[in-house]
Structure formats: structure tokens, C-alpha cells
Write a protein that holds these residues in place. Structure first.
Motif: not given
Ligand code: UFG
Length: 323
Positions: A117, A276, A279
């Protein structure tokens, strides 16, 4: 090839299994169904219900499958959860993964493909991010994946295990048959689309004071069919090393919500929330190495096209998978 796929009932794994079989490979799926779904396993694959914590079962299953390659998707993968429960991440992603690594060496597996990742980079100093950036994870999830990457390097050096480790950016979208259904959904796109489907009143924007143009986090969204294609290319002899997989374009949370509105034709209520934990503000890939060395060519680079495939799947599966 005979390919042994852990986590083949999960979101990314299910689509990779479908594409592997379409490309002529024989697939055994090994999954404990803690996150995955039985009906997400392509019916053309052999399915084994099992847990990577069961060392003997892993070794026996790998030998019986006559595995020539292992693709290792099975892992916990939520940044936020890893900040609450780090032990869960180190136990499954590192300790249980090691059982698989040892079994692969014992079974003389020719190629090991690992789902890593971009979270291994932490908060990068340079954008877009290539594979040479320092890896300083800011959450236990990223740390657990980095630990596994390090083990792979030692196993390559000491046991001759050939590996490819893919550092995914944000997996999104769906194939015609398989899509995203987490029992507890925390990811941005499915949560936004749930509002468009009328299943939720509103979605959340986590953090509006990041140092980005509109104050929300920027991510590089990559279609899962494109991710799957990279895994198939990685199986070719001689392909080795670490590769970022992303499109090289960053979209903010607000831009993702707008894309979902355009694709669905519905207005989506979003509520501003605090940040969150864990992040990073901005993660965008430089994936030139995969383009160059694997001849990887993403077919769905545009965010709207990615969202359109997700929307199509969610509309046809409003409750996700039945099991
Ligand atoms: N977010 C929101 N609202 C939500 C969900 C997420 O604002 O309801 C934001 C998060 O804070 C983040 C972005 O949208 O800034 C993306 O969040 P996700 O939860 O969709 O994805 P992540 O970037 O946290 O993580 C995902 C996978 C990980 C991987 C990562 C790589 O879950 O396994 O992408 O960037 F490592």
C-alpha cells in the motif's frame, strides 16, 4: 499457472481471481470469509475456507494446490481501525502472513505477489510519489505492510523467493460481476453512493482544514480491474520488485462527492466532520515504473468512469452480497 490466492473472496481479490481465470490461469482461493463473501468467489475457482493463522493448513493447502504462484491479498486494511487496534494488524498482516511466506518457500513457489500500500510511505515529502521515497508509515496498517515488504526482501535474498509487491493507491470501482461490499463500510466512494441510493441520509467529510485546495484529503483512485491486470503481468518470469499502482491524478473528498453526484444524477448531502486520525493529506502515485517495466496500461484512468462502474454494481446489488 496454478495460482493460490489468499483473500480471493474480498473486494480486490475477487476481481483479480475473475481476471486470472479469464486469462487462462487455474485458481485456488484461500479465505477465512471474515471480510470476504463466499458469493464473491468466481465459481470457476476452487475455494478453501481457511485462516492464515493455521500454519499447517496453509502449508498443506499450498502443496495440494500445486501452487506455482501465490497472490496474497488477505489482510486487514483499514487505516482508521489500525489506529484503534494495532495488535489486530500486526498479528494478521505480519505474523499470519509469515505462515504463508514460509509455506511458499517450502512448496517451491516460483512467484509471490503481495498487496502492499501507499500507506507505507506515510506523509510523503514529494508529489507524485515514486517507489524511491522514504517509507515512514503514520499508522499501524502501513507499518504492518512495510514489515511484510521487508520480510519479502529477506526471503528473496536468503531463499531465492521471487516477489512483486504492489503499493496500491485507492482501489475503487467494480467489474460487471464483483464489487465493493464491506460488512462495515468505511471507504469514501461506497459511502457516498449509499446516499445516492437513498440508503443513508448523508455522508461524512473527514477533515476540511488540510493543506489542500479545498481543505479535504486528496487520493489517487485506481480501478480494481486495472489493479487486477497488474497482478497478471507480475506473474511473468523475471518480473520483480516494488511497484506503485495509481493513475497519477489526485481528487479531493469534495471532488469525489461531486463525481458521484454527476454519475448518479442525484444530489448527495455531505456533512463536515473533524479529521480522521492517521490520514495523510495527499497521496498521489507516480506509477511510471509499472508502466515501463510491466507494460501496465490502466483502462479506467478517469474518476468518473471508475465511479460509474461502482454505481452500476451498487445499483444492481443494493444490499451487496447475500452472504
Ligand atoms: N473519507 C471521508 N468520508 C468517508 C470516508 C472517507 O471523508 O466517509 C475520506 C478519508 O478521510 C480519506 C479519503 O476519504 O481522506 C479516502 O478514505 P478511504 O477510507 O476511502 O480510503 P483510505 O485512503 O483511508 O484507505 C484506502 C484503503 C487502504 C489503503 C489506502 C491507500 O482502505 O487499505 O486507501 O491510500 F492503504
Amino acid at each position: 499457472m496454478n495460482v493460490f490466492v489468499t483473500g480471493g473472496a474480498g473486494y480486490i481479490g475477487s476481481v483479480c481471481v475473475e481476471e486470472l481465470i479469464n486469462a487462462g490461469h487455474t485458481v485456488t482461493v484461500f479465505d477465512n470469509l471474515s471480510e470476504g463473501h463466499r458469493s464473491a468467489v468466481d465459481p470457476r475457482a476452487r475455494f478453501l475456507l481457511g485462516d492464515l493463522a493455521d500454519r499447517e493448513l496453509v502449508a498443506r493447502s499450498l502443496t495440494e494446490a500445486r501452487a506455482e504462484a501465490v497472490i496474497h491479498f488477505a489482510a486487514h486494511a483499514l487505516v482508521g481501525e489500525s489506529m484503534q487496534n494495532p495488535g489486530k494488524y500486526f498479528r494478521n498482516n505480519v505474523a499470519n502472513g509469515l505462515n504463508l511466506l514460509d509455506a511458499a518457500v517450502a512448496a517451491h513457489v516460483r512467484k509471490f505477489v503481495f498487496s502492499s500500500t501507499c500507506a507505507t510511505y506515510g506523509v510523503p515529502e514529494q508529489m507524485p510519489m515514486d517507489e524511491t521515497l522514504p517509507q515512514r508509515p503514520v499508522n499501524p496498517y502501513g507499518e504492518s505492510k512495510l514489515m511484510f515488504e521487508r520480510m519479502l526482501q529477506w526471503y528473496q535474498q536468503l531463499h531465492g523467493l521471487e516477489f512483486v509487491a504492489f503499493r496500491y493507491f485507492n482501489a475503487a470501482g467494480a467489474s460487471k460481476k464483483f464489487g465493493e461490499h464491506h460488512r462495515v463500510e468505511t471507504h469514501l466512494i461506497p459511502n457516498v453512493l449509499k446516499v445516492a441510493l437513498g440508503q443513508k441520509e448523508q455522508c461524512d467529510i473527514f477533515g476540511t482544514n488540510y493543506p489542500t485546495l479545498d481543505g479535504t484529503c486528496i487520493r489517487d483512485y485506481i480501478h480494481i480491474v486495472d489493479l487486477a491486470q497488474a497482478h497478471i503481468l507480475a506473474l511473468a518470469p523475471g518480473k520483480q520488485g516494488f511497484f506503485n499502482l495509481g493513475n497519477g491524478s489526485g481528487y479531493s473528498v469534495r471532488e469525489v462527492i461531486q463525481a458521484c453526484e454527476r454519475v448518479s444524477g442525484r444530489s448527495i448531502k455531505a456533512v463536515e466532520q473533524p479529521r480522521r486520525p492517521g490520514d495523510p493529506p495527499r497521496l498521489v502515485a507516480a506509477a511510471d515504473k509499472a508502466l515501463r517495466e510491466l507494460d501496465w496500461r490502466p483502462k479506467f484512468p478517469k474518476l468518473e468512469d471508475i465511479v460509474a462502474t461502482a454505481w452500476d454494481w451498487h445499483r444492481r446489488h443494493p444490499q451487496g452480497y447475500r452472504d
